[in-house]
Design an enzyme around this catalytic site. Sequence first.
Site, short mmCIF file in Angstrom:
data_model
loop_
_atom_site.label_atom_id
_atom_site.label_comp_id
_atom_site.label_asym_id
_atom_site.label_seq_id
_atom_site.Cartn_x
_atom_site.Cartn_y
_atom_site.Cartn_z
CB THR A 140 29.46 6.72 24.70
OG1 THR A 140 29.57 6.32 26.07
CG2 THR A 140 28.12 6.25 24.16
CB CYS A 163 23.60 2.96 29.38
SG CYS A 163 24.17 2.73 31.07
CG HIS A 168 26.79 6.34 28.42
ND1 HIS A 168 27.87 5.59 28.03
CD2 HIS A 168 26.04 5.52 29.18
CE1 HIS A 168 27.76 4.35 28.53
NE2 HIS A 168 26.66 4.29 29.25
#
Lengths: 205, 157
Positions: free
Chosen positions: B20, B26, B43
């Site tokens: 990711t 995040c 994620h």
Amino acid sequence: MVYDVSKLTDFHYSALKEISNIGIGNAATSLATMLGSEVKVMTPDLKVARIEEVAEFSGGADKLVSGVLMKLSGCVKGYMVMLLPPESAKLICNTITKEQDSDIKNPMNESLISEVGHILGSTYMTAFSDFLKIDVFASAPFHTYDMIGAIMDNILIQMSQEVEHAIILDTLFTLKGNDMHGKLLTLFDPISLELILEQVNALFR
Amino acid sequence: MIVIGMADYAVTRSPEKLTTLGLGSCVGIALYDPVTKIGGLIHIMLPTIENARFTDNCAKFADSGIPYLIEQMIGIGAVRRRLVAKIAGGAKMFSFNSDASMNIGERNIQATKVVLSEMKVPIISEDVGKNYGRTVVLDTDTGVYYVKSAIKGENVI
């Protein structure tokens, strides 16, 4: 009631793009004055995207850029983000400081890029706000050199708590032929869109 | 290589890799079963689905996404008690949220740790916080979690 973004008409699309065009036009003029060089702008693009998809739309989540972020307040809630590829950020610094090989991570140059973003963003927003006769203010600029995804996710997280979609006005500008290019993104939420569209209707109809 | 977007997840088995890109505030949570070599990556954007306005995507939140990811891994043959976790992300990218309660990166890290502890999945390594973005890759063949950043280069955890 939150405006259903899927109901945006062609008329609304064109009106928003046109307003954005005026904004970026004014912003480009101020950048050109600052740099003493011609700045070209492309016709803005308007996108409606799910919050989760915005980073990808902005040019690739892991692409490294110099990012300058401003928060919008007043009648419209949202953010403005200037994204400059490193070589473009360097060229802007070289042009202003008359240096040959500016280090974009040097604090002086970081604040210079930050100011460029601020001038672009606030000129754009002033035009936008004058045209629509609504109050919008851009905050002080925040700069960072990092991946687009990382720069954008903070904004997107904030927005995602209120709305599912973001409206993105995407403008590209180029300088010195095509050697320098950057992006100026305006993100606002569907609640602000409703107000903007009311003003558009009042002005054009 | 399977690329996972924001508020997205995937599970797979060796020798596939999961990645990711551009984690800021995040958090990218990698779970791994070293025996079956099944890996999962999620994620997450926010700490909790409680009081959230939009709840259609459980992968957006730490407290709904992590249990879901574990279920999906068990679904393809992973064994819960063998699962280990590695986490990365949760940065504070800008200083404009000076109020501590607004530091979403830190809140995401805390929520992730609480959820993993409740699910009895040990965190064996982490690269979290600070003020820079991270791209992560989970190699399901080895369980190695590569954390790349613009400033620090590549960190293998």
